[in-house]
Design a protein around this motif. Structure first.
Motif, short mmCIF file in Angstrom:
data_model
loop_
_atom_site.label_atom_id
_atom_site.label_comp_id
_atom_site.label_asym_id
_atom_site.label_seq_id
_atom_site.Cartn_x
_atom_site.Cartn_y
_atom_site.Cartn_z
N SER A 139 0.80 -1.22 0.00
CA SER A 139 0.00 0.00 0.00
C SER A 139 0.84 1.28 0.00
O SER A 139 0.33 2.35 -0.32
N SER A 140 2.11 1.19 0.36
CA SER A 140 2.93 2.41 0.47
C SER A 140 3.35 2.91 -0.91
O SER A 140 3.42 2.16 -1.88
N THR A 141 3.67 4.21 -0.97
CA THR A 141 4.10 4.85 -2.22
C THR A 141 5.50 5.42 -2.04
O THR A 141 5.80 6.05 -1.02
N TRP A 142 6.35 5.20 -3.03
CA TRP A 142 7.71 5.76 -3.00
C TRP A 142 7.61 7.28 -2.93
O TRP A 142 6.85 7.90 -3.66
N SER A 143 8.41 7.87 -2.05
CA SER A 143 8.17 9.25 -1.67
C SER A 143 8.85 10.31 -2.52
O SER A 143 8.54 11.49 -2.41
N ASP A 144 9.78 9.92 -3.40
CA ASP A 144 10.59 10.95 -4.07
C ASP A 144 10.82 10.58 -5.53
O ASP A 144 11.62 9.71 -5.85
N CYS A 145 10.12 11.26 -6.42
CA CYS A 145 10.26 10.95 -7.85
C CYS A 145 11.60 11.39 -8.43
O CYS A 145 11.89 11.08 -9.59
N SER A 146 12.39 12.10 -7.68
CA SER A 146 13.70 12.51 -8.21
C SER A 146 14.76 11.44 -8.01
O SER A 146 15.89 11.60 -8.48
N THR A 147 14.42 10.37 -7.32
CA THR A 147 15.38 9.27 -7.12
C THR A 147 14.70 7.94 -7.42
O THR A 147 13.48 7.81 -7.31
N TRP A 148 15.51 6.96 -7.78
CA TRP A 148 14.99 5.60 -7.99
C TRP A 148 15.20 4.79 -6.73
O TRP A 148 16.26 4.85 -6.11
N PRO A 149 14.21 4.02 -6.34
CA PRO A 149 14.40 3.16 -5.16
C PRO A 149 15.49 2.12 -5.43
O PRO A 149 15.57 1.55 -6.50
N GLN A 150 16.33 1.91 -4.43
CA GLN A 150 17.37 0.90 -4.52
C GLN A 150 16.82 -0.43 -4.02
O GLN A 150 16.01 -0.46 -3.09
N PRO A 151 17.24 -1.53 -4.59
CA PRO A 151 16.74 -2.83 -4.13
C PRO A 151 16.97 -3.03 -2.63
O PRO A 151 18.08 -2.86 -2.13
N GLY A 152 15.90 -3.35 -1.93
CA GLY A 152 16.00 -3.71 -0.53
C GLY A 152 16.21 -2.56 0.43
O GLY A 152 16.39 -2.79 1.62
N GLN A 153 16.15 -1.32 -0.02
CA GLN A 153 16.50 -0.22 0.86
C GLN A 153 15.36 0.24 1.75
O GLN A 153 15.57 0.96 2.72
N GLY A 154 14.14 -0.18 1.46
CA GLY A 154 13.00 0.35 2.19
C GLY A 154 12.66 1.74 1.69
O GLY A 154 13.39 2.35 0.91
N ASN A 155 11.52 2.23 2.13
CA ASN A 155 11.04 3.55 1.69
C ASN A 155 11.43 4.57 2.75
O ASN A 155 10.82 4.65 3.82
N PRO A 156 12.49 5.36 2.51
CA PRO A 156 12.93 6.29 3.55
C PRO A 156 11.93 7.42 3.73
O PRO A 156 11.23 7.81 2.80
N PRO A 157 11.85 7.97 4.96
CA PRO A 157 10.98 9.13 5.14
C PRO A 157 11.49 10.29 4.31
O PRO A 157 12.71 10.48 4.16
N PRO A 158 10.61 11.07 3.73
CA PRO A 158 11.08 12.17 2.89
C PRO A 158 11.80 13.24 3.70
O PRO A 158 11.45 13.49 4.86
N ASN A 159 12.77 13.85 3.09
CA ASN A 159 13.43 15.00 3.69
C ASN A 159 12.40 16.13 3.76
O ASN A 159 11.80 16.52 2.76
N GLN A 160 12.20 16.67 4.97
CA GLN A 160 11.15 17.68 5.11
C GLN A 160 11.45 18.96 4.34
O GLN A 160 10.57 19.78 4.14
N ASN A 161 12.67 19.12 3.92
CA ASN A 161 13.03 20.29 3.10
C ASN A 161 13.00 19.98 1.61
O ASN A 161 13.44 20.79 0.80
#
Length: 731
Positions: free
Chosen positions: A569-591
């Protein structure tokens, strides 16, 4: 298939392809079976052999892999692992079934040849298994993104004795380094008898020793046997040129281990009246490089309507079957196609009612099975219950256009560069091309370790890809009962691979099991829509959904939840980067600007000043609404609900943009349907003296996915205008 143009979809960092993942085993012809998500017809072919991975055997050598990096030996191995033997080292297999023959997939260093000694239960037999690099290390510099590839080859041996389940068969390297990938154990039946009334090629002068040229003898036998059977007795036959004018005849051997034809061009003809049946022998070529202008194929052209190919061993050719012209109602079944430098089989347009089923394909240098609707559409044709392993420069199965096509119950494993397990695509390569139409059925397929980095794109290709490469996908695409296991990257990808942003719409994904996918379950990078039902995922590496259509502003990709989905159900948070295999979805930088690169829409646009210009990161480009038509609205989809605290609105900073006031309100939504007012209508002053930038503070507690700016007036121009709309979680 490949074209020679560079496919550049977006400028993103290239992800490292070295990924250590748990290695699943092939479900058909392998020792370990994968558990399907639900009761359904088994995926893959029913095979006469059982395969055992070298890495699961006992060895004094060195295990290599797992590795997913293009150009490495392990990346092309079955299971992405193999065993390297230096001279004197061994790998010993426990025999999984009664057998009297073995085929081994192996590699030796470039420029070397040698043999493997063979031991049965500790006793050396008087036969060796020949190994060579002759057919490996293929270079195709004209294919963008290709590297030297096609590292593994296959070599077979009749043991001369029966072995039973639990017996030990060992291979020992002698004189050269050998990397052993997998061994196929098989009980080969004795040679079949000559059919009554058939015409033997030997009776026409063919030489079963392989010393003489048997080409004319084969031609004479075909001429004499019209309406009947040409018999190819046990032996080795050498043909120095291709056969043509083949029609209304059966070519039959004593079995694919007994009757062997050595030629790199077996049948080459543009047309046939049909009724050609080819079965039960081997055609083994001498193709060592891929030359696309050469017809170095088992079949090149047409067999004619009502024909069949069955029980064949096809090896060391450019393509197994490159089919053009009339091949209506052709059946290709129960064959082995190994070590081709390009496609295993390609229905090259105008195929009607063709069935390709229960075949085994390994080590193709392009698509293992492809339909390409060039000149006219392939229609009502299917790929069913095939097992495909290790296509090393493209897709396992590719459907390029066509009408009412089916891909059912196939097992595809270990795709390497430039390919998915299954691709449903409107990539045309050449014109005239017939795009996907009617209903495309993709049902009951199992994909293991499929998907790869595309070096031309700089980002991954998913295990199953729907691609509006050269035109929108308007066909109904039904993807059902799919199992995707250990994909190094994503499970389902929706992309416009030519970078044009064409839509991939009208797609249904139902009944899927996704296990241990490296990055995301859904990789949506084109506008379009898909409905997902009963898609269950476990072991997701980064996030459930990557939803970033390209080009920015081209449109949105809408995912409809049909119920029964879980684990993604989760969505990758940052379209400016590609998710790395196995890295999990990091919390977005608030800035971080959460709106940058996200899908944007508007009630109207003026000329080239489209909605995506306001989220492209360039303050000098801008969106402008239709003129003289207030109110106007601009909307951005942030991909998931975000706790927002401020918006930054910009116009181009140049002094040529005079000061102006735009009157607007901010609305928000969590579902894209119901909007409420976040900030009431206010006039905001844009002045080049202060950078043409204004900040809109949002109330505490604002949490939304969709941000809408509703503009009712502009004192500087009769339209709404923004060069950037930025959204932040900090006040």
């Amino acid at each position: 298939m490949h074209n020679t143009t560079l496919r550049s979809v977006r400028r993103m960092p290239i992800i490292s392809t070295a990924v250590a993942l748990a290695a699943g085993m092939l479900a058909a012809g392998m020792l370990v079976a994968l558990t399907p998500a639900a009761a359904h017809a088994a995926s893959g072919a029913s095979l006469p052999f059982t395969s055992v991975e070298a890495e699961s055997a006992t060895t004094t050598g060195t295990k290599i892999g797992p590795d997913y990096t293009q150009g490495t030996l392990a990346s092309e191995a079955s299971g992405r692992q193999a065993v390297r033997l230096t001279s004197g080292q061994r790998v010993e297999f426990t025999v999984p079934r009664a057998a009297n023959a073995v085929n081994v997939s192996y590699n030796v260093p470039d420029g070397q040849s040698g043999s493997l000694d063979v031991y049965v239960n500790g006793v050396k037999i008087n036969k060796t298994l020949a190994v060579t690099s002759k057919y490996s290390y293929v270079d195709t510099s004209w294919i963008a993104g290709a590297k030297t590839h096609h590292f593994f080859d296959n070599s077979r041996l009749l043991l001369g004795q029966n072995v039973q389940q639990g017996d030990k068969v060992a291979f020992v390297a002698t004189g050269t380094q050998v990397t052993v990938d997998v061994a196929d154990f098989e009980q080969v039946a004795g040679a079949a008898a000559q059919p009554a009334g058939s015409v033997s090629v030997v009776s026409k002068g063919a030489d079963p020793s392989g010393a003489g040229d048997s080409t004319q003898a084969f031609r004479d036998a075909i001429s004499a046997a019209q309406g009947g059977v040409v018999w190819i007795p046990p032996g080795d036959y050498r043909l120095t040129s291709s056969l043509s004018g083949v029609q209304n005849v059966t070519l039959q051997g004593a079995g694919q281990w007994h009757s062997v034809v050595h030629t790199s061009r077996f049948i080459d003809q543009s047309s046939s009246s049909g009724g050609v049946h080819i079965k039960d022998f081997a055609v083994i070529g001498e193709v060592t490089e891929r030359v696309d202008s050469n017809p170095d194929n088992f079949v090149n052209g047409s067999l004619g309507p009502g024909s069949s190919v069955s029980g064949m061993w096809i090896q060391h050719l450019k393509v197994g079957l490159w089919l053009t012209g009339n091949n209506d109602n052709l059946v290709v079944e129960n064959n082995r196609i190994l070590d081709t430098t390009a496609d295993g089989l390609n229905l090259n347009g105008n195929a009607h009612g063709v069935i390709v089923r229960n075949n085994f394909l390994r080590d193709q240098g392009d698509d293992s099975l492809a339909m390409w609707s060039l000149n006219s559409p392939d229609t009502n044709s299917s790929f069913e219950n095939n097992t495909i392993s290790q296509p090393n420069l493209a897709n396992g199965i590719a459907i390029y256009g066509g009408t009412n096509i089916a891909v059912r119950n196939n097992l595809v494993s270990d795709t390497n560069a430039l390919g998915s397990g299954i691709a449903i695509s409107n990539q045309k390569f050449l014109d005239p091309f017939s795009p996907l139409a009617g209903t495309i059925t993709v049902d009951g397929n199992t994909l293991v370790r499929t998907g790869a980095i595309n070096p031309n794109w700089g980002h991954p290709m998913g295990a199953l890809r729907v691609d509006s490469y050269d035109s929108a996908v308007n066909a109904t695409v039904n993807i059902t009962n799919t199992t995707i296991t250990n994909s190094p990257y994503s499970a389902f990808e929706f992309v416009s691979g030519g970078g044009h942003g064409y839509s991939t719409g009208n797609v249904t994904v139902s009944g899927a099991s996704v296990q241990n996918t490296g990055t995301v379950v859904v990789q949506a990078e084109a506008q379009g829509a898909a409905k997902f039902s009963n898609v269950q995922a476990t072991g997701v590496g980064a996030a459930g959904i990557y939803n970033c259509p390209y080009p920015s502003g081209s449109g949105v990709f809408s995912l409809t939840d049909g119920g029964g989905n879980s684990g993604w159900s989760s969505t990758w948070s940052d379209c400016s980067t590609w998710p790395q295999p196995g890295q999990g979805n990091p919390p977005p930088n608030q800035n971080t600007n959460l709106a940058k690169g996200r899908p944007a829409t508007a009630t109207g646009s003026q000329d080239v000043y489209t909605p995506g210009k306001a989220v492209d990161g360039d303050a000098n480009s801008y969106w402008e609404s239709a003129n003289n038509a207030f109110p106007q609205a601009w909307t951005v989809d942030l991909g998931s609900n975000q706790a927002l605290r401020r918006l930054v609105l910009k116009l181009p900073p140049s002094s040529t943009w005079g000061a102006r006031t735009q009157t607007l309100s901010v609305l928000g939504s969590t579902d894209g349907s119901a909007y409420s007012t976040v900030v009431g209508s206010t006039g905001y002053r844009f002045d080049p003296a202060s950078g043409n930038t204004v900040t809109v503070a949002l109330p505490s507690g604002t949490n939304l996915r969709y941000v809408r700016l509703n503009v009712t007036a502009n004192t500087g121009w009769p339209a709404a205008q923004f060069s950037e709309v930025e959204a932040y979680q900090t006040s």
